[in-house]
Write an enzyme that holds these catalytic residues in place. Structure first.
Site, PDB file in Angstrom:
ATOM      1  CE  LYS A 176       5.816   5.062   2.946  1.00  0.00           C
ATOM      2  NZ  LYS A 176       4.802   4.285   3.677  1.00  0.00           N
ATOM      3  CG  ASP A 222      -8.571   4.189   5.246  1.00  0.00           C
ATOM      4  OD1 ASP A 222      -7.760   3.484   4.611  1.00  0.00           O
ATOM      5  OD2 ASP A 222      -8.806   5.382   4.936  1.00  0.00           O
ATOM      6  CE1 TYR A 259       5.169   7.731   0.368  1.00  0.00           C
ATOM      7  CE2 TYR A 259       7.112   6.820  -0.714  1.00  0.00           C
ATOM      8  CZ  TYR A 259       5.801   6.680  -0.266  1.00  0.00           C
ATOM      9  OH  TYR A 259       5.147   5.484  -0.438  1.00  0.00           O
ATOM     10  CG  ASN A 266      -0.909  -0.340   4.408  1.00  0.00           C
ATOM     11  OD1 ASN A 266      -0.009  -0.473   3.578  1.00  0.00           O
ATOM     12  ND2 ASN A 266      -2.144   0.014   4.076  1.00  0.00           N
ATOM     13  CB  ILE A 284       1.631  -1.898  -5.198  1.00  0.00           C
ATOM     14  CG1 ILE A 284       2.936  -2.368  -4.526  1.00  0.00           C
ATOM     15  CG2 ILE A 284       0.531  -2.947  -5.034  1.00  0.00           C
ATOM     16  CD1 ILE A 284       3.548  -3.632  -5.069  1.00  0.00           C
ATOM     17  CB  THR A 341      -2.881   0.885  -4.764  1.00  0.00           C
ATOM     18  OG1 THR A 341      -1.963   1.994  -4.808  1.00  0.00           O
ATOM     19  CG2 THR A 341      -2.148  -0.374  -4.356  1.00  0.00           C
TER      20      THR A 341
HETATM   21  P1  NAI Z   1      -3.861   3.987  -1.184  1.00  0.00           P
HETATM   22  O1  NAI Z   1      -3.886   5.485  -1.266  1.00  0.00           O
HETATM   23  O2  NAI Z   1      -4.434   3.207  -2.295  1.00  0.00           O
HETATM   24  O3  NAI Z   1      -4.452   3.537   0.213  1.00  0.00           O
HETATM   25  C1  NAI Z   1      -3.968   4.156   1.377  1.00  0.00           C
HETATM   26  C2  NAI Z   1      -5.067   4.252   2.398  1.00  0.00           C
HETATM   27  O4  NAI Z   1      -4.557   4.951   3.543  1.00  0.00           O
HETATM   28  C3  NAI Z   1      -6.283   5.029   1.903  1.00  0.00           C
HETATM   29  O5  NAI Z   1      -7.456   4.264   2.088  1.00  0.00           O
HETATM   30  C4  NAI Z   1      -6.292   6.285   2.767  1.00  0.00           C
HETATM   31  O6  NAI Z   1      -7.610   6.748   3.058  1.00  0.00           O
HETATM   32  C5  NAI Z   1      -5.574   5.802   4.013  1.00  0.00           C
HETATM   33  N1  NAI Z   1      -5.021   6.887   4.803  1.00  0.00           N
HETATM   34  C6  NAI Z   1      -4.335   7.971   4.387  1.00  0.00           C
HETATM   35  N2  NAI Z   1      -4.032   8.759   5.409  1.00  0.00           N
HETATM   36  C7  NAI Z   1      -4.530   8.170   6.518  1.00  0.00           C
HETATM   37  C8  NAI Z   1      -4.542   8.510   7.893  1.00  0.00           C
HETATM   38  N3  NAI Z   1      -3.999   9.648   8.342  1.00  0.00           N
HETATM   39  N4  NAI Z   1      -5.128   7.659   8.758  1.00  0.00           N
HETATM   40  C9  NAI Z   1      -5.709   6.518   8.327  1.00  0.00           C
HETATM   41  N5  NAI Z   1      -5.753   6.152   7.036  1.00  0.00           N
HETATM   42  C10 NAI Z   1      -5.165   6.974   6.143  1.00  0.00           C
HETATM   43  O7  NAI Z   1      -2.324   3.587  -1.022  1.00  0.00           O
HETATM   44  P2  NAI Z   1      -1.573   2.175  -1.201  1.00  0.00           P
HETATM   45  O8  NAI Z   1      -0.897   2.206  -2.498  1.00  0.00           O
HETATM   46  O9  NAI Z   1      -2.438   1.066  -0.831  1.00  0.00           O
HETATM   47  O10 NAI Z   1      -0.434   2.390  -0.100  1.00  0.00           O
HETATM   48  C11 NAI Z   1      -0.443   1.786   1.171  1.00  0.00           C
HETATM   49  C12 NAI Z   1       0.907   2.007   1.787  1.00  0.00           C
HETATM   50  O11 NAI Z   1       1.908   1.449   0.939  1.00  0.00           O
HETATM   51  C13 NAI Z   1       1.295   3.459   1.999  1.00  0.00           C
HETATM   52  O12 NAI Z   1       1.986   3.574   3.228  1.00  0.00           O
HETATM   53  C14 NAI Z   1       2.234   3.747   0.837  1.00  0.00           C
HETATM   54  O13 NAI Z   1       3.126   4.783   1.126  1.00  0.00           O
HETATM   55  C15 NAI Z   1       2.915   2.407   0.699  1.00  0.00           C
HETATM   56  N6  NAI Z   1       3.504   2.153  -0.605  1.00  0.00           N
HETATM   57  C16 NAI Z   1       2.726   2.089  -1.729  1.00  0.00           C
HETATM   58  C17 NAI Z   1       3.310   1.831  -2.947  1.00  0.00           C
HETATM   59  C18 NAI Z   1       2.527   1.726  -4.220  1.00  0.00           C
HETATM   60  O14 NAI Z   1       3.145   1.622  -5.272  1.00  0.00           O
HETATM   61  N7  NAI Z   1       1.221   1.720  -4.200  1.00  0.00           N
HETATM   62  C19 NAI Z   1       4.773   1.645  -3.060  1.00  0.00           C
HETATM   63  C20 NAI Z   1       5.479   1.675  -1.815  1.00  0.00           C
HETATM   64  C21 NAI Z   1       4.857   1.937  -0.641  1.00  0.00           C
END
Ligand code: NAI
Length: 257
Positions: A166, A42, A162, A95, A195, A197
């Site tokens: 996706k 990350d 987005y 992810n 989700i 988060t």
């Molecule tokens: P989050 O923001 O809580 O965690 C995402 C992580 O990705 C963070 O730790 C961030 O530092 C890291 N990150 C961002 N850009 C980065 C990069 N360039 N290189 C490496 N790490 C990077 O997000 P969450 O909710 O856990 O989301 C995870 C995935 O799930 C994402 O792809 C998001 O689009 C997808 N998602 C999330 C949903 C939700 O409701 N939370 C719904 C649908 C999809």
């Protein structure tokens, strides 16, 4: 609860991006609980350390690697460290992702914002797979799961980048799945609904009102938990899912039904 020395993934190695928070962190922990050695990748070094600490407290093994998935050299270096530390790569959960900062209709959407979102959410997944696949092939196969979204299944108003990224993740997943199905790499995607988060906290503003608005869009009447995505990812990586190829598994409480 401690990690399982005779877990389903004992002796295996999992590489998880976006593992400093939310869905990625829950999945890194879930892999470790099942005995895998985990690479926590990350951009957030502090978050990486916290995930690793949690895994170690459970008796598991993990390393933290600062990795920006939009940077080829970071991805290559992180995978080099994976091999250096654990000698192999079996599973990858691509992810890492970001949410839009500036919602706007397509004609008013800023090019810079488009590039930022597509670069991380789509090109980042491509870059990771590009360098993971040769390593997984080297040791005879494994599995990759990519994170798409409900926005990979339906259109989202005021969110062209987005939504396109996706949807793109699903197309990329299908194409790569066909490329490597005969070589024993199973490649699939997950499409989470809302989700709970840190990303969701930013989206809702973290207020009761903001959360209630999101929950109202969920037929199941609640947000999903990161662990509910993690369990699907682990299943997609398991032998039980060996015949699942290029699938986009929707886990969304009925949101897109
Ligand atoms: P989050 O923001 O809580 O965690 C995402 C992580 O990705 C963070 O730790 C961030 O530092 C890291 N990150 C961002 N850009 C980065 C990069 N360039 N290189 C490496 N790490 C990077 O997000 P969450 O909710 O856990 O989301 C995870 C995935 O799930 C994402 O792809 C998001 O689009 C997808 N998602 C999330 C949903 C939700 O409701 N939370 C719904 C649908 C999809």
């Amino acid at each position: 609860m401690t990690t399982n020395e005779n877990g389903k993934y004992t002796g295996k190695v999992a590489f998880v991006t976006g593992a400093a928070n939310g869905i990625g962190r829950a999945t890194a922990i879930a892999f470790a609980r099942e005995g895998a050695h985990v690479v926590v990748a990350d951009i957030s070094e502090q978050g990486n350390q916290e995930t690793v600490r949690t895994i170690e407290e459970l008796g598991g093994q993990a390393i933290a690697v600062r990795c920006d998935v939009t940077r080829t050299e970071d991805v290559k270096a992180a995978l080099d460290k994976t091999i250096e530390a654990f000698g192999r790569l079996d599973y990858a959960f691509n992810n890492a992702g970001i949410e839009p900062r500036k919602p706007a209709p397509t004609a008013e959407y800023e090019e810079e914002e488009w590039n930022r979102i597509v670069d991380t959410n789509l090109r980042g997944v491509f870059l990771c797979m590009k360098y993971e696949i040769p390593l997984i092939l080297k040791q005879g196969g494994g599995a990759i799961v990519n994170t798409s979204s409900g926005a990979g299944i339906i259109g989202i108003k005021n969110s062209p980048a987005y939504t396109a990224a996706k949807h793109g993740v699903i197309g990329l997943t299908k194409s790569a799945a066909l490329d490597y199905a005969a070589q024993n790499i199973s490649i699939n995607a997950v499409c989470p609904g809302y989700i709970d988060t840190p990303m969701m906290d930013r989206f809702t503003g973290g207020t009761d009102e903001g959360r209630a608005k999101v929950i109202a869009e969920e037929p199941i009447g609640r947000m999903g938990k990161p662990e509910e995505i993690a369990s699907a990812v682990l299943w997609l990586c398991s032998d039980a899912a060996a015949f699942v190829v290029g699938h986009a598994l929707v886990i969304d409480g009925g949101q897109t039904v």
